[in-house]
Structure formats: structure tokens, C-alpha cells
Enzyme design. Structure first.
Site, PDB file in Angstrom:
ATOM      1  CG  ASP A  12      -9.992  -0.539   4.061  1.00 55.91           C
ATOM      2  OD1 ASP A  12      -9.550  -0.780   2.921  1.00 55.91           O
ATOM      3  OD2 ASP A  12      -9.408  -0.857   5.117  1.00 55.91           O
ATOM      4  CE  LYS A  43      -3.813  -2.527   1.926  1.00 54.09           C
ATOM      5  NZ  LYS A  43      -4.588  -2.993   3.079  1.00 54.09           N
ATOM      6  CD  GLN A  53      -3.447  -4.589   6.185  1.00 55.70           C
ATOM      7  OE1 GLN A  53      -3.339  -3.613   5.465  1.00 55.70           O
ATOM      8  NE2 GLN A  53      -4.064  -5.688   5.805  1.00 55.70           N
TER       9      GLN A  53
END
Ligand code: NAP
Length: 281
Positions: free
Chosen positions: A120, A53, A97
Site C-alpha cells: 500500500d 483485489k 484492509q
């Protein structure tokens, strides 16, 4: 004759496009776009995802802020960090995460991310807006699948779509996106009766199950579009999807490979969401 939808190629094209949009935004506003990535502990898979990422951020010109927290960090410390990132103008997107270590309350932590920075797209607000077909940040994997349909001009209007898997991060938002695109959607899961028959009626099949080569050729109608979200290891430890690709491909009009299909699109859509989040703030 089937056509392969090349996720790697599409992701590269999209990243170049996002980079030019990010550059334009920075030139016009004089501001950077910032993504905060929070990793708790040292789970090797999570470390790889976070590294990828951060690398993608560099590629598109987004500034990444990585926060590496000890695996035994207190819930209050993580909450405090998310609260401060929520009000930090430099930060346009916050990504925690997953999975978090078991002593942490993930739900409570994720609920602290304001929906405008929830890149997200997992929050109730973003999911609710998606359900109502209103502007929102859409979960990256299913949104990447929609870009794959778009890139091949696959018309979803009136089509029968079967989504297998009802997770909050893939299956459910996928079903919503397809519904919003005027497909008639059947959302299947482990309790679904006669899955094979349902798949045989589908013009579009999206497999998000997590079981290696689960979708067999006799479950697929001739000319169907098959999208494989799964990421599994086969009996030889080789990366494979939820679809028995070698046997299914000849029946399809379009099919995605694993690796090189949906996977590369996910992080690309995260970059896209971070850009969107900056432009909307
Ligand atoms: P998940 O949360 O484990 O959900 C799996 C879903 O599959 C559940 O809804 C489950 O039904 C359903 N299922 C399990 N066995 C089934 C069966 N025999 N028949 C029909 N449905 C069945 O998984 P996920 O997080 O959505 O991920 C799915 C797969 O996609 C995994 O392989 C994951 O690694 C991969 N993935 C890939 C990406 C990417 O970027 N390429 C991103 C995310 C996930 P129940 O709800 O009834 O249990």
C-alpha cells in the site's frame, strides 16, 4: 476541446502488461508471487474492495491469500498474523484492509508490516523514501495518477500543480510525486486561504477532497489538466467525483471521469507494487 483520460482502458492495458511480467518472473524463478489480504469484520464496502483485489490478483497471475478475521478479534491475534506473514517467503505483499474496527490499534498493526512488503506504500519508511526520491513502494492511488500523466505524455516539468487534500494516502504522496517530477506544487487543504485563486494559477489540478462536485468551472484555468480522485455520491445517489465534471470539462486540456478515471488505476497499482516487491526481494 478536452480529452478524457480513460482510467478503465489504461488499467486494462497495464494489467495485461503486469500479467506478462508476472508470467516471466514465475517462469524464470520457478516461484509464485503472493499477496496476503487481511480483512477484519464484515464491513460491506471493505468486503467489495477485498473481493476486487482478489479478482485483480487472479487476472494478473498473482496468488492471493485471504485472511478473514472475526470483527472482535484480539489485537494480539492480528499482530501475530502480520508477524508470521512478514517472515513467510510465499508472501511478497501484505495488505490490511482499512478501516479496522475501533478496538484495534491500526497504527501498531500497520507498523508491523516490513516496508518491502508494504504494497500500500503507507509506511513511514516508504513515505520517507518517496520524499527523498529513492526507490520505494508508492501509495497506489497517486502512483496511478502519475501513470495517467505518463500515458498521455503530459509534461509536468516546471508546471504549477495544485493538489487539494493532504491525506497520507493520497494528497501528500501525490504532492511528493509531482515534486519529484519537477512540478512546482501547492498542497491545499481545508485551512487554505483563497483556494480559488490558487487553482486558477494551476496548470495541473488534482482534487482529493471527498466533497461532491466541489471544484467548479470558475476555479479552473483554460487548458488545465484536471485529475479527479474523489469518490462521492451526488444528490441523486449517483457516483461522482470532487470535480463538477459537466461544467469543468470544456475548460480542460485533459480531465478524468468518475467513475472510470482514477478508481480503476488504484488496484492496478497494487498489483504492480506486489510484482515489484517480488522482484526486489
Ligand atoms: P481525507 O483523508 O478525508 O482527506 C480529505 C482532504 O481534503 C483533507 O486534507 C481535507 O483538509 C481536505 N479538504 C476537506 N474540505 C476541504 C475544503 N473545503 N477545501 C480544501 N480542502 C478540503 O480523504 P482521502 O482519503 O484523501 O480521499 C479523498 C477522496 O478521494 C475521497 O472522495 C475518497 O473516497 C477518494 N479516494 C479515491 C480513491 C480511488 O481509488 N479513486 C482512493 C482513495 C481515496 P484537512 O486536512 O484540513 O482536513
Amino acid at each position: 476541446m478536452y480529452k478524457l483520460i480513460d482510467g478503465k482502458k489504461l488499467a486494462a492495458k497495464m494489467r495485461a502488461d503486469i500479467k506478462s511480467k508476472v508470467d516471466e518472473y514465475k517462469a524464470a524463478s520457478g516461484k509464485e508471487i503472493g499477496l496476503a489480504v487481511v480483512l477484519v469484520g464484515e464491513d460491506p464496502a471493505s468486503q467489495v474492495y477485498v473481493r476486487n483485489k482478489i479478482k485483480a490478483c487472479e487476472e494478473v497471475g498473482i496468488k492471493s491469500y485471504a485472511y478473514y478475521l472475526d470483527k472482535e478479534v484480539a489485537q494480539s491475534r492480528v499482530e501475530e498474523l502480520i508477524r508470521s506473514l512478514s517472515v513467510d517467503d510465499k508472501i511478497n505483499g501484505i495488505l490490511v484492509q482499512l478501516p479496522l474496527p475501533r478496538h484495534l490499534d491500526s497504527k501498531k498493526i500497520l507498523e508491523l508490516i516490513p516496508y518491502a512488503k508494504d504494497v500500500d506504500g503507507f509506511s513511514a519508511e516508504n513515505m520517507g523514501r518517496l520524499c527523498m526520491n529513492e526507490p520505494c513502494l508508492v501509495a497506489c492511488t497517486p502512483n496511478g495518477v502519475m501513470k495517467m500523466f505518463e500515458s498521455e505524455n503530459i509534461d509536468l516539468n516546471g508546471k504549477n500543480a495544485v493538489v487539494i487534500g493532504r491525506s497520507n494516502i493520497v494528497g501528500k504522496p501525490m504532492a511528493m510525486l509531482l515534486t519529484n517530477a519537477n512540478a512546482t506544487v501547492t498542497l491545499c487543504h481545508s485551512r487554505t486561504r483563497d483556494l480559488k485563486q490558487k487553482c486558477l494559477e494551476a496548470d495541473v489540478v488534482v482534487a482529493a477532497i471527498g466533497k461532491a462536485k466541489f471544484i467548479k468551472a470558475d476555479m479552473i484555468k483554460d487548458g488545465a489538466v484536471v485529475i479527479d480522485v474523489g469518490m462521492n455520491r451526488d444528490e441523486n445517489g449517483k457516483l461522482c467525483g470532487d470535480v463538477d465534471f459537466e461544467n469543468v470539462k470544456e475548460k480542460c486540456s485533459f480531465i478524468t471521469p468518475v467513475p472510470g478515471g482514477v478508481g480503476p488505476m488504484t488496484i492496478t497499482m497494487l498489483m504492480y507494487n506486489t510484482y515489484l516487491s517480488a522482484t526486489r526481494s
